[in-house]
Every structure is written in structure tokens, then in C-alpha cells.
Design an enzyme around this catalytic site. Structure first.
Site: not given
Ligand code: PAF
Length: 277
Positions: A36, A186-187
Site C-alpha cells: 500500500h 497482502s493484508s
């Protein structure tokens, strides 16, 4: 700056838009990581102001357990953002702000995009993504919006909907950020143990196996071999497909730019990744 309502966000943004300032937008579901941050960095470089939204969108989860376990780490996210960026507008709306009673959304047919790959395995997922991104675009009215290539099909869906709804927004797709090991950021990785993180590497290894063996086999034969390769690891494969990178349809020869897409379960955590080749 944390903004929770559409009206206060619009107040902030309309002045800036009137001064012809360019607005970059990074929609997220929070639990922010390096991936992000790299989208936000790029948005900063290319625009005058950056809006980041954090909204865990229930309409795109076809599995209640997945929604319940999706990490929610607002405090940490805010800390991370304020350390790296100043003057960011963080939009953190609740459900009614995104989905008002008078919802402007009119659904569109996504055709093949909704029935292949993720669409096949997560019914309703892309309808939910289109709905929330449409409403966010209407609220933020950015000049550019930034998405990660890890969600390869999502980028295709968003490009498609941007055209269909006639949004004049440039869709910027950014390369997948990886851990040093190759694991795509990735979260959902937050829910993996160290052992599971190691086991999850089979995804990246399989993608590389496919790329390296392109010369040796036709797509269907390569797919079978890649599935065998994948199954030598511990993860539970949901799908492995080799498709045309543009139409996302299956291919029978190498006359197209191809992408290999994988979805698999590592314990209870669903992971996806892809590689263009
Ligand atoms: O990629 C995501 O995090 C989500 O699908 C998005 C684009 C923020 C929509 O909820």
C-alpha cells in the site's frame, strides 16, 4: 488528517479541485503494508494531494468468516501513514456513508470478468468491488486511482467499469510488492504463522516454474505440470489458470501475453498471486 464523512471530505476536496490541483486516490481495506505504501508513494509523486480510504467492504466478501477475520488495524495504519507522509487525507467512512439510502449505483454486466478466475470462485465478489469503487469514485472524484497488480483481475474489472461509467479517471496499476522470499505482500499475510509463510512460498515457486517452462509445453500441458508442482507443497489449491492477460480467457497457444493466476488456502487464509509472462 482523518475524515469520516462524505460532506467533510467534499469540503476539503472541492477547494483543491477548483485550484486545479490533481487528486490521487488509493482505496484500501486497511491493514496497510509496504505494498500500500508504494501505491501511496507513487500517488504522491504524480498528484498534488492524495486521498487514502480505509473501508472493509462487506459487499465484496462472499465468506462471512473471511470478513470477520479481515484484519482491522486503524491505529497502526494511522501511525504508519503519519510517519511516512504528511498532509495525507485519510478517509475512514462507515457503511452508511458509502452506501447511502439514495445510492447512485446502477449495476453493470461484467461478462467474462465475473465468471472466470476469482469470479468463478467468489460469486458476487466483483459486483461488490464495482459497487464500492464506483461509490468511492463518485465521492472522491480523483484524477488518478492506484491499484496493485496482485489483484490482477480486479484491475481489469476496474478498468472496465471506469470506461462503462465514463469516469475520467486514470487507472494506475502498480507492480506487486514482495517480501524478500518472493511472497506477495497482502493484508492477509498477518494471519499466517512463520511456518505458514514458508509453506506459502510454493505459490511464488509455482509461478516461476510456469514462466521458466513456457518454451517446453503448450498451455494445457504446462498447467497440468504446474498443478502437480504446486501439489508437492502443503497448500490447498483452489485454482491455477493460465489465461490471456487481456481478456482473461483460456489460451491454447502462446500467441498472447499470458498470465498465470493462482488462488490457494494456506490453513484458513486464502492467498492469491499472479505472474505475467
Ligand atoms: O483491493 C482492495 O483492497 C479492495 O478490493 C478495494 C479496491 C479497496 C475495494 O474495496
Amino acid at each position: 488528517m482523518l475524515i469520516t464523512t462524505v460532506s467533510s471530505l467534499r469540503n476539503r476536496l472541492s477547494d483543491l479541485a477548483n485550484q486545479d490541483k490533481k487528486i490521487g486516490f488509493v482505496p484500501t481495506m486497511g491493514a496497510l503494508h509496504e505494498g500500500h505504501l508504494s501505491l501511496i508513494e507513487r500517488a504522491y509523486k504524480e498528484n498534488d494531494i492524495v486521498v487514502v480510504s480505509i473501508f472493509v467492504n462487506p459487499t465484496q466478501f462472499n465468506n462471512l468468516e473471511d470478513l470477520e477475520h479481515y484484519p482491522r488495524t486503524l491505529e497502526k495504519d494511522m501511525e504508519l501513514l503519519s510517519k511516512k507522509f504528511h498532509s495525507i487525507l485519510l478517509f475512514y467512512p462507515d457503511f452508511n456513508e458509502i452506501y447511502p439510502k439514495e445510492d447512485p449505483f446502477v449495476p453493470i454486466d461484467l461478462g467474462n470478468l465475473d465468471t472466470s478466475l476469482e469470479g468463478k470462485h467468489r460469486p458476487g465478489h466483483f459486483k461488490g468491488v464495482v459497487h464500492v469503487v464506483h461509490n468511492l469514485f463518485k465521492i472522491v472524484r480523483p484524477n488518478r486511482a492506484y491499484f496493485g497488480q496482485k489483484d490482477f483481475q480486479q484491475v481489469a474489472v476496474i478498468r472496465f467499469m471506469t470506461k462503462r461509467y465514463d469516469f475520467s479517471i486514470e487507472i494506475v496499476a502498480c507492480e506487486t510488492k514482495r517480501e524478500q522470499s518472493g511472497l506477495a505482500m497482502s493484508s492477509r499475510n498477518m494471519r499466517l504463522s512463520a511456518v505458514e509463510k514458508d509453506e506459502a512460498l510454493i505459490i511464488w515457486e509455482t509461478l516461476n516454474f510456469v514462466k521458466q517452462n513456457k518454451q517446453n509445453y503448450q498451455p494445457d500441458e504446462l498447467k497440468n505440470r504446474a498443478v502437480d508442482f504446486f501439489n508437492s507443497g502443503k497448500l490447498k489449491l483452489e485454482y491455477l489458470e493460465i489465461v490471456d492477460a487481456e481478456s482473461l480467457s483460456e489460451i491454447s497457444n502462446w500467441n498472447f501475453e499470458a498470465v498465470c493466476c493462482i488462488a490457494a488456502y494456506c490453513g484458513k487464509v486464502r492467498l492469491i498471486d499472479n505472474l505475467l509472462f
